[in-house]
Design a protein around this motif. Sequence first.
Motif, mmCIF file in Angstrom:
data_model
loop_
_atom_site.group_PDB
_atom_site.id
_atom_site.type_symbol
_atom_site.label_atom_id
_atom_site.label_comp_id
_atom_site.label_asym_id
_atom_site.label_seq_id
_atom_site.Cartn_x
_atom_site.Cartn_y
_atom_site.Cartn_z
ATOM 1 N N TYR A 212 46.683 -39.849 50.460
ATOM 2 C CA TYR A 212 45.349 -40.118 51.011
ATOM 3 C C TYR A 212 44.474 -38.892 50.764
ATOM 4 O O TYR A 212 44.786 -37.788 51.247
ATOM 5 N N LYS A 213 43.360 -39.117 50.051
ATOM 6 C CA LYS A 213 42.543 -37.965 49.627
ATOM 7 C C LYS A 213 41.917 -37.202 50.793
ATOM 8 O O LYS A 213 41.605 -36.024 50.676
ATOM 9 N N ASN A 214 41.700 -37.883 51.913
ATOM 10 C CA ASN A 214 41.018 -37.203 53.025
ATOM 11 C C ASN A 214 41.985 -36.566 54.021
ATOM 12 O O ASN A 214 41.589 -36.156 55.106
ATOM 13 N N ASN A 232 28.971 -25.909 48.857
ATOM 14 C CA ASN A 232 28.185 -25.207 49.857
ATOM 15 C C ASN A 232 28.136 -25.983 51.178
ATOM 16 O O ASN A 232 27.178 -25.881 51.926
ATOM 17 N N ALA A 233 29.162 -26.764 51.410
ATOM 18 C CA ALA A 233 29.209 -27.597 52.614
ATOM 19 C C ALA A 233 30.654 -28.008 52.831
ATOM 20 O O ALA A 233 31.484 -27.816 51.958
ATOM 21 N N ILE A 234 30.916 -28.576 54.006
ATOM 22 C CA ILE A 234 32.249 -29.139 54.259
ATOM 23 C C ILE A 234 32.202 -30.588 53.780
ATOM 24 O O ILE A 234 31.365 -31.364 54.255
ATOM 25 N N LEU A 235 33.055 -30.941 52.862
ATOM 26 C CA LEU A 235 33.037 -32.293 52.307
ATOM 27 C C LEU A 235 34.434 -32.878 52.334
ATOM 28 O O LEU A 235 35.408 -32.150 52.123
ATOM 29 N N ARG A 236 34.497 -34.206 52.556
ATOM 30 C CA ARG A 236 35.838 -34.774 52.441
ATOM 31 C C ARG A 236 36.096 -35.080 50.972
ATOM 32 O O ARG A 236 35.210 -35.605 50.263
ATOM 33 N N ASP A 239 35.351 -38.779 48.853
ATOM 34 C CA ASP A 239 34.072 -39.314 48.387
ATOM 35 C C ASP A 239 32.922 -38.323 48.549
ATOM 36 O O ASP A 239 31.761 -38.690 48.353
ATOM 37 N N GLY A 240 33.220 -37.100 48.916
ATOM 38 C CA GLY A 240 32.166 -36.092 49.022
ATOM 39 C C GLY A 240 31.267 -36.272 50.233
ATOM 40 O O GLY A 240 30.225 -35.626 50.351
ATOM 41 N N LYS A 241 31.680 -37.124 51.161
ATOM 42 C CA LYS A 241 30.866 -37.358 52.379
ATOM 43 C C LYS A 241 31.101 -36.198 53.353
ATOM 44 O O LYS A 241 32.194 -35.639 53.412
ATOM 45 N N LEU A 283 29.110 -27.965 61.286
ATOM 46 C CA LEU A 283 28.765 -29.388 61.432
ATOM 47 C C LEU A 283 28.547 -29.654 62.914
ATOM 48 O O LEU A 283 29.418 -30.198 63.601
ATOM 49 N N PRO A 284 27.384 -29.248 63.449
ATOM 50 C CA PRO A 284 27.195 -29.319 64.912
ATOM 51 C C PRO A 284 27.350 -30.722 65.491
ATOM 52 O O PRO A 284 27.678 -30.876 66.665
#
Length: 433
Positions: A212-214, A232-236, A239-241, A283-284
């Motif tokens: 499972y990729k996530n 430059n962010a937290i991504l799963r 799918d990059g969400k 990620l508030p």
Amino acid sequence: MSEKKILEYDVLVVGGGISGGEAALNLANLNYKVLVVEKDLSLGGKMIALSKVFPTLDCAACITTPKVSEISRHPNITIMFSAEAKKIDKLGDHNFEAHVHQKPRFVNIDDCTACQLCEQACPVSVIDEYQQGLVGRKAAFIPFSIASPRAAAIDIINCTLCGACERVCPTGCIDFTQTDKDYTVKAKAVVLATGFNLFDPVKIPRYGYGKYKNVITSMQMERQLAPTRPFNAILRPGDGKMPDNIAYVLCTGSRDKSVGNPICSQVCCMYSIKQGQLLMGSLPMADVTIYYLHIRAFGKGFNEFYEQARDMGVEFIKGKIGDIKEKENGNLILRYEDVEEGKVKEAEHDMVVLSVGVMSNSEISDSFQGESLRLDDYGFINQDDILASPAETNIDGVFVAGTATGPMDIPDSILSAGAASAETTSYLRRASL
Ligand code: SF4
Ligand code: SF4
């Protein structure tokens, strides 16, 4: 063709992570000549890949990089990268002989300006190990932005020998004629700072890591939180969400006899709590839930740090995870036993972080000839007199530092390296009496 050279030092330090580096620096400052043998392309070990440290939330790289640059510039320290001590023989008191094998880097470090033109020209992309496989890198590459030395290397396994990197290199420092080297090293004492391995969560198939990729590891999350992070962010990864509901599974591969690791990893609770706090900052709006068996917040300021995470809104559930299933949208269903309520429950999260444990890295024990190096029941290097001389091994003149002795956090690793260098010094002084 391999070369054989004889080199002489006071101390051979195996491992250039934070413990090996600290021990080397202490000994070098006392005017001993030290050789550090490091298997990777850079100093700094696992610490140089971390985001922040607990419980102070100081930047890990800000602590590691000045130390690493002090080690690399010290006149009494020689460092061999991509090198391993293949054989270590004790010939007599204060008389060790080691055979060190060094693989070629195919780049002359001294001439490389780290301009990265070779990287840009290289057509071959492979997985970037430093970024924990979250992104790719080229076959001609600088290991990572804060690597020491900051110089390119050629990953010859994946290289197609197209020559594009050589053609663009302005200093002509790429050299495909480099070969393996073998050295005979003579030293009066040996310090083992070979560190640890992270537990491979593929060994617990019901958690779905690799399928499972996530579902990611805590080290992959560490990279996503670090200043030198891949995105430059937290991504799963699926799918990059941006995730908004993240679960941590503590004790993945720790305190678990069924996977061959019954011991507590000592750091997983705290680094997960740290990551929980950092996620709350990044990620508030996100929910962070930590599934735990016991929270072991035993160090100075640790319990307050745990309370702080609760106050920030990190949710803690005393729960044992049965299995993890993936939904079509990539979300994950965790089936767990709520220990406090005594009920089996399910919860949905859009990303799961497995807080992997600490395993021994005992390969070095195979290098010892004659008198064999004693390991403990868990494969870590045995401390023969843990209370009176914590750095002593069963071989007189061979000392151990940091997580090579067992799981520990960064301050304890540095303390342990201090003990190793002090005990090595007193052993060396006996040689000159
Ligand atoms: S020779 Fe190898 S490392 Fe250099 S550009 Fe070609 S593939 Fe990349
Ligand atoms: S190997 Fe050459 S092209 Fe690559 S970073 Fe070093 S100096 Fe630049």
